[in-house]
Design a protein around this motif. Structure first.
Motif, PDB file in Angstrom:
ATOM      1  N   ALA A 155      -6.870   5.302   5.470  1.00  0.00           N
ATOM      2  CA  ALA A 155      -7.311   4.000   4.967  1.00  0.00           C
ATOM      3  C   ALA A 155      -7.172   2.904   6.148  1.00  0.00           C
ATOM      4  O   ALA A 155      -6.104   2.621   6.893  1.00  0.00           O
ATOM      5  CB  ALA A 155      -6.222   3.465   3.802  1.00  0.00           C
ATOM      6  N   LYS A 215      -1.194  -0.565  -4.224  1.00  0.00           N
ATOM      7  CA  LYS A 215      -2.529   0.188  -4.227  1.00  0.00           C
ATOM      8  C   LYS A 215      -2.328   1.714  -3.482  1.00  0.00           C
ATOM      9  O   LYS A 215      -1.790   1.659  -2.248  1.00  0.00           O
ATOM     10  CB  LYS A 215      -3.501  -0.568  -3.393  1.00  0.00           C
ATOM     11  CG  LYS A 215      -4.300  -1.667  -4.217  1.00  0.00           C
ATOM     12  CD  LYS A 215      -5.205  -2.339  -3.506  1.00  0.00           C
ATOM     13  CE  LYS A 215      -5.821  -3.516  -4.421  1.00  0.00           C
ATOM     14  NZ  LYS A 215      -4.924  -4.477  -4.763  1.00  0.00           N
ATOM     15  N   ILE A 216      -2.615   2.498  -4.133  1.00  0.00           N
ATOM     16  CA  ILE A 216      -2.656   3.895  -3.693  1.00  0.00           C
ATOM     17  C   ILE A 216      -3.981   4.157  -2.690  1.00  0.00           C
ATOM     18  O   ILE A 216      -4.889   4.247  -3.541  1.00  0.00           O
ATOM     19  CB  ILE A 216      -2.534   4.987  -4.660  1.00  0.00           C
ATOM     20  CG1 ILE A 216      -1.352   4.773  -5.529  1.00  0.00           C
ATOM     21  CG2 ILE A 216      -2.473   6.233  -4.111  1.00  0.00           C
ATOM     22  CD1 ILE A 216      -1.112   5.586  -6.794  1.00  0.00           C
ATOM     23  N   VAL A 217      -3.621   3.996  -1.238  1.00  0.00           N
ATOM     24  CA  VAL A 217      -4.931   3.835  -0.501  1.00  0.00           C
ATOM     25  C   VAL A 217      -5.377   5.113   0.151  1.00  0.00           C
ATOM     26  O   VAL A 217      -6.485   5.291   0.607  1.00  0.00           O
ATOM     27  CB  VAL A 217      -4.900   2.839   0.467  1.00  0.00           C
ATOM     28  CG1 VAL A 217      -4.847   1.306  -0.439  1.00  0.00           C
ATOM     29  CG2 VAL A 217      -3.520   2.879   1.315  1.00  0.00           C
ATOM     30  N   THR A 233      -2.164   9.970   5.217  1.00  0.00           N
ATOM     31  CA  THR A 233      -0.941  11.049   4.757  1.00  0.00           C
ATOM     32  C   THR A 233      -1.425  12.507   4.760  1.00  0.00           C
ATOM     33  O   THR A 233      -2.759  12.600   4.286  1.00  0.00           O
ATOM     34  CB  THR A 233      -0.128  10.582   3.400  1.00  0.00           C
ATOM     35  OG1 THR A 233       0.775  11.437   3.222  1.00  0.00           O
ATOM     36  CG2 THR A 233      -1.194  11.077   2.199  1.00  0.00           C
ATOM     37  N   TYR A 259       0.779  -1.337   0.023  1.00  0.00           N
ATOM     38  CA  TYR A 259      -0.013  -0.074   0.037  1.00  0.00           C
ATOM     39  C   TYR A 259       0.877   1.149  -0.210  1.00  0.00           C
ATOM     40  O   TYR A 259       1.770   1.287   0.879  1.00  0.00           O
ATOM     41  CB  TYR A 259      -0.912   0.005   1.178  1.00  0.00           C
ATOM     42  CG  TYR A 259      -1.845  -1.124   1.569  1.00  0.00           C
ATOM     43  CD1 TYR A 259      -2.667  -1.303   0.567  1.00  0.00           C
ATOM     44  CD2 TYR A 259      -1.636  -2.148   2.259  1.00  0.00           C
ATOM     45  CE1 TYR A 259      -3.640  -2.541   0.610  1.00  0.00           C
ATOM     46  CE2 TYR A 259      -2.284  -3.294   2.376  1.00  0.00           C
ATOM     47  CZ  TYR A 259      -3.587  -3.359   1.285  1.00  0.00           C
ATOM     48  OH  TYR A 259      -4.473  -4.445   1.723  1.00  0.00           O
ATOM     49  N   MET A 260       0.265   2.412  -0.723  1.00  0.00           N
ATOM     50  CA  MET A 260       1.014   3.516  -0.565  1.00  0.00           C
ATOM     51  C   MET A 260       0.032   4.599  -0.341  1.00  0.00           C
ATOM     52  O   MET A 260      -0.963   4.826  -0.837  1.00  0.00           O
ATOM     53  CB  MET A 260       2.147   3.695  -1.811  1.00  0.00           C
ATOM     54  CG  MET A 260       1.200   3.519  -3.271  1.00  0.00           C
ATOM     55  SD  MET A 260       2.495   3.954  -4.547  1.00  0.00           S
ATOM     56  CE  MET A 260       3.185   5.548  -4.234  1.00  0.00           C
ATOM     57  N   SER A 261       0.816   5.764   0.000  1.00  0.00           N
ATOM     58  CA  SER A 261      -0.173   7.178  -0.079  1.00  0.00           C
ATOM     59  C   SER A 261       0.499   8.288  -1.241  1.00  0.00           C
ATOM     60  O   SER A 261       1.652   8.021  -1.705  1.00  0.00           O
ATOM     61  CB  SER A 261       0.213   7.623   1.299  1.00  0.00           C
ATOM     62  OG  SER A 261       1.728   7.989   1.340  1.00  0.00           O
ATOM     63  N   ALA A 262      -0.268   9.102  -1.440  1.00  0.00           N
ATOM     64  CA  ALA A 262      -0.011  10.047  -2.253  1.00  0.00           C
ATOM     65  C   ALA A 262      -0.211  11.373  -1.754  1.00  0.00           C
ATOM     66  O   ALA A 262      -1.366  11.853  -1.669  1.00  0.00           O
ATOM     67  CB  ALA A 262      -0.539   9.731  -3.732  1.00  0.00           C
ATOM     68  N   TYR A 283     -10.115   0.752  -0.496  1.00  0.00           N
ATOM     69  CA  TYR A 283      -9.624   1.564   0.543  1.00  0.00           C
ATOM     70  C   TYR A 283      -9.917   2.977   0.359  1.00  0.00           C
ATOM     71  O   TYR A 283     -10.261   3.652   1.361  1.00  0.00           O
ATOM     72  CB  TYR A 283      -8.271   1.131   0.871  1.00  0.00           C
ATOM     73  CG  TYR A 283      -7.845  -0.570   0.805  1.00  0.00           C
ATOM     74  CD1 TYR A 283      -8.285  -1.094   2.101  1.00  0.00           C
ATOM     75  CD2 TYR A 283      -7.458  -0.896  -0.332  1.00  0.00           C
ATOM     76  CE1 TYR A 283      -8.310  -2.767   1.809  1.00  0.00           C
ATOM     77  CE2 TYR A 283      -7.421  -2.341  -0.468  1.00  0.00           C
ATOM     78  CZ  TYR A 283      -7.593  -3.152   0.583  1.00  0.00           C
ATOM     79  OH  TYR A 283      -7.666  -4.494   0.562  1.00  0.00           O
ATOM     80  N   LEU A 284      -9.517   3.303  -0.746  1.00  0.00           N
ATOM     81  CA  LEU A 284      -9.433   4.923  -1.111  1.00  0.00           C
ATOM     82  C   LEU A 284     -10.768   5.415  -1.264  1.00  0.00           C
ATOM     83  O   LEU A 284     -11.133   6.395  -0.709  1.00  0.00           O
ATOM     84  CB  LEU A 284      -8.602   5.198  -2.430  1.00  0.00           C
ATOM     85  CG  LEU A 284      -8.403   6.693  -2.788  1.00  0.00           C
ATOM     86  CD1 LEU A 284      -7.433   7.172  -1.895  1.00  0.00           C
ATOM     87  CD2 LEU A 284      -7.718   6.785  -4.125  1.00  0.00           C
ATOM     88  N   SER A 328       4.732   7.633   0.466  1.00  0.00           N
ATOM     89  CA  SER A 328       4.879   6.641   1.513  1.00  0.00           C
ATOM     90  C   SER A 328       4.511   5.272   1.164  1.00  0.00           C
ATOM     91  O   SER A 328       3.464   5.138   0.546  1.00  0.00           O
ATOM     92  CB  SER A 328       4.529   7.113   2.710  1.00  0.00           C
ATOM     93  OG  SER A 328       5.074   8.617   2.837  1.00  0.00           O
ATOM     94  N   GLY A 329       5.070   4.344   1.790  1.00  0.00           N
ATOM     95  CA  GLY A 329       4.678   3.102   1.259  1.00  0.00           C
ATOM     96  C   GLY A 329       5.053   1.913   2.545  1.00  0.00           C
ATOM     97  O   GLY A 329       5.848   2.219   3.423  1.00  0.00           O
ATOM     98  N   ILE A 330       4.133   0.938   2.365  1.00  0.00           N
ATOM     99  CA  ILE A 330       4.003  -0.188   3.325  1.00  0.00           C
ATOM    100  C   ILE A 330       4.263  -1.516   2.788  1.00  0.00           C
ATOM    101  O   ILE A 330       3.392  -1.462   1.632  1.00  0.00           O
ATOM    102  CB  ILE A 330       2.996  -0.338   4.025  1.00  0.00           C
ATOM    103  CG1 ILE A 330       2.613   1.100   4.795  1.00  0.00           C
ATOM    104  CG2 ILE A 330       2.948  -1.277   5.218  1.00  0.00           C
ATOM    105  CD1 ILE A 330       1.094   1.138   5.819  1.00  0.00           C
ATOM    106  N   PHE A 344      -3.604   3.912   7.943  1.00  0.00           N
ATOM    107  CA  PHE A 344      -2.605   4.623   7.132  1.00  0.00           C
ATOM    108  C   PHE A 344      -3.246   5.896   6.587  1.00  0.00           C
ATOM    109  O   PHE A 344      -4.227   5.789   6.088  1.00  0.00           O
ATOM    110  CB  PHE A 344      -2.059   3.511   6.036  1.00  0.00           C
ATOM    111  CG  PHE A 344      -0.978   3.963   5.054  1.00  0.00           C
ATOM    112  CD1 PHE A 344       0.114   4.663   5.856  1.00  0.00           C
ATOM    113  CD2 PHE A 344      -1.029   3.616   3.660  1.00  0.00           C
ATOM    114  CE1 PHE A 344       1.167   4.996   4.906  1.00  0.00           C
ATOM    115  CE2 PHE A 344       0.177   4.168   2.977  1.00  0.00           C
ATOM    116  CZ  PHE A 344       1.205   4.702   3.653  1.00  0.00           C
ATOM    117  N   ASN A 396      -9.877   2.095  -5.680  1.00  0.00           N
ATOM    118  CA  ASN A 396      -9.693   0.903  -4.751  1.00  0.00           C
ATOM    119  C   ASN A 396     -10.606   0.986  -3.538  1.00  0.00           C
ATOM    120  O   ASN A 396     -10.955   2.034  -3.348  1.00  0.00           O
ATOM    121  CB  ASN A 396      -8.377   0.309  -4.377  1.00  0.00           C
ATOM    122  CG  ASN A 396      -7.659   1.417  -3.591  1.00  0.00           C
ATOM    123  OD1 ASN A 396      -8.052   1.586  -2.753  1.00  0.00           O
ATOM    124  ND2 ASN A 396      -6.767   2.025  -4.436  1.00  0.00           N
TER     125      ASN A 396
END
Lengths: 336, 336
Positions: B41, A123-125, B54, A90-93, B33-34, A145-147, B52, B31
């Motif tokens: 998320a 996935k950008i969540v 940001t 998972y990642m943020s933007a 989550y978003l 940022s990513g997990i 999670f 997705n």
């Protein structure tokens, strides 16, 4: 550090960046996760092991041959997770936009992020958008940022580098830096260099499946192969010997470097990683890499020759030797 | 959206922000989550549930009464995790610095981040620093992303809001927005308003221990209480009725709003959250809140009066009624 003002070099990934981190950030944020200074923090939560990373992207120009700030922001985070043994999940933007930025450009950038994320199976969540007035930012900045989930049984860390380890790079170096130089260039050099920006998670998954003896991986971004090796040698306290002739380099990158006086060793990459493993595993690792689209030009470039002294010595192609030091800053600012 | 260029309002947390997200980001990053569009998320990884989040911080001025961009960046991420039921564990810090930014100011900001993180019991485990040339950013921007562990057994979501739920706020509103206005002001208003910027994780932990029937929580940041309620009403498709007289407000905030013509309902908060729970749980929740330093002025401000229609109606203090709509942008740009 005796600087009253922030200099461009404080953000270059070289000596001044390292000083800023060591003298300002680490003493205040101190904890064992941050102090490892790897590309991601590795965290045990319950019974699971995760990695967590962040990067801000300020590349200029936003669009460059081979990618744009959006694809770059996804690749960078995917690679930082992958070199720490994490499977990106998972990642943020987070976007900082300048008032007046083109919505059409934003659309292309977002689409590139979506495509890059889909290809890397991340996935950008979660996200955030801030807008600042005209003149308070330069177009668009993106933080990702990513997990990732770490399931590799081995320890991947500079602290795990061993005497006799060989150093492998997955391909030709310096293309991202050269592509940015070319994109900014007013000399109309037409070297047609594309950034190497790419997600390496699949390549790395293949490598880690083939060998359970990989000791350390890093992506060679800001500061290039030279800065990353110098940093690793210092943090691992090992003498690294590398052979210039063995370092893969495209002819057009060599050309632009000769014309402009750049050293490709210090040009940024965005799809290149280096790996330390015992000599006994090198063949199987190289085979896997060369069978992968992101490792076709993989090569052994050096060896850990001694321990207890942190330095990198380059055997030059004309038979000399020189120390590869951490650069003060960066050859090209705002490379990523 | 018919805008060719990004406007300041696209970053204001109001109608234009929501349009940008709905028309540009969601269709590409889609997705589940978003698409929940909560503050964090919520992710199931293995047997564990995480949240999670940001946020990028571009607040101007960087130092304001009651805090600075560093403490704010920690509080914001801690609160976004907490309102989703997460116990904040780890966070990242990504800095974009303008060449020439004062190292002494950076030092104060980092120390504030460290102090705020220690107080909220969250660790800053990974970071990044970029520097851009003078004029390409405005001093300092910070991105923080955070990971929390969710152990609350209930579901916390706008989708879980029920008919008859009461709406509780943890205290007086609008102080962050008013403090920023005051800090920017050239009129020399000396209202001595401090930002309410604070980490609410401990307060929220106490609430969730006292009641397992909390349906939804949100922090009321950009756009203030008004924007958050309007957004929730729309997303939950419920008719929310709020009573102006019951909304806690400091006299000095009321004063600055009257002088400058601002509506405190739309002024940003950085230490205020709203909560939806059944009337039967309201007393115990209020008691817990009022016994906590961040909930002393907690109050019931409204009720979910109907379902199937997404709107907020404010009963004004003089006996009238008005619709509380999502503002186009933000009263004050770069509030956080």
């Amino acid at each position: 550090m005796k600087y009253g003002k922030i200099l461009l070099e404080h953000g270059g990934g070289g000596l001044l960046s390292n000083q800023l981190i060591a003298e300002y950030f680490l003493p205040r944020f101190h904890n064992p996760y941050l102090e490892r200074l790897e590309d991601s923090a590795v965290l045990n939560i319950g019974s699971q092991k995760f990695c967590f990373t962040t990067d801000s992207y300020v590349v200029s120009p936003v669009f460059f041959p081979g990618g744009n700030i959006g694809s770059l922001a996804v690749h960078g985070t995917v690679n930082d997770l992958s070199v720490c043994g994490g499977v990106p999940l998972y990642m943020s933007a987070g976007f900082i936009l300048e008032e007046g930025f083109s919505v059409a450009s934003l659309e292309i950038i977002i689409q590139s992020m979506a495509d890059a994320a889909a290809e890397a199976n991340i996935k950008i969540v979660t996200g955030d958008t801030k807008v600042v007035a005209r003149g308070a930012a330069d177009g668009i900045f993106i933080n990702t940022s990513g997990i990732g989930l770490v399931e590799y049984p081995g320890v991947l860390s500079v602290k795990n580098i061993q005497l006799g380890d060989v150093i492998i790079v997955n391909g030709t170096i310096g293309e991202h830096g050269a592509a940015i130089i070319q994109a900014r260039d007013n000399l109309s050099l037409t070297a047609d260099i594309l950034s190497d920006s790419a997600a390496l998670n699949n390549l790395i998954a293949c490598i880690l499946k083939a060998s359970s003896n990989v000791h350390c991986m890093r992506d060679a971004t800001r500061g290039g192969l030279g800065a990353i090796l110098a940093e690793i040698a210092k943090n691992a306290n090992v003498h690294i010997s590398i052979d210039e002739k063995s370092i893969p380099l495209q002819e057009n990158v060599r050309g632009i470097c000769e014309i402009l006086g750049f050293d490709p060793l210090f040009l940024a990459n965005e799809g290149k990683m280096i790996l330390f493993c015992p000599k006994s595993d090198a063949d199987q690792v190289l085979t896997v890499m060369r069978n992968h689209k992101h490792g076709k030009n993989a090569a052994i470039i050096g060896i850990v020759e001694d321990i207890g002294i942190g330095r990198v010595v380059l055997k030059t192609s004309i038979g000399g030797e020189r120390i590869v030091d951490l650069p003060t800053g960066e050859l090209v600012p705002r490379i990523c």
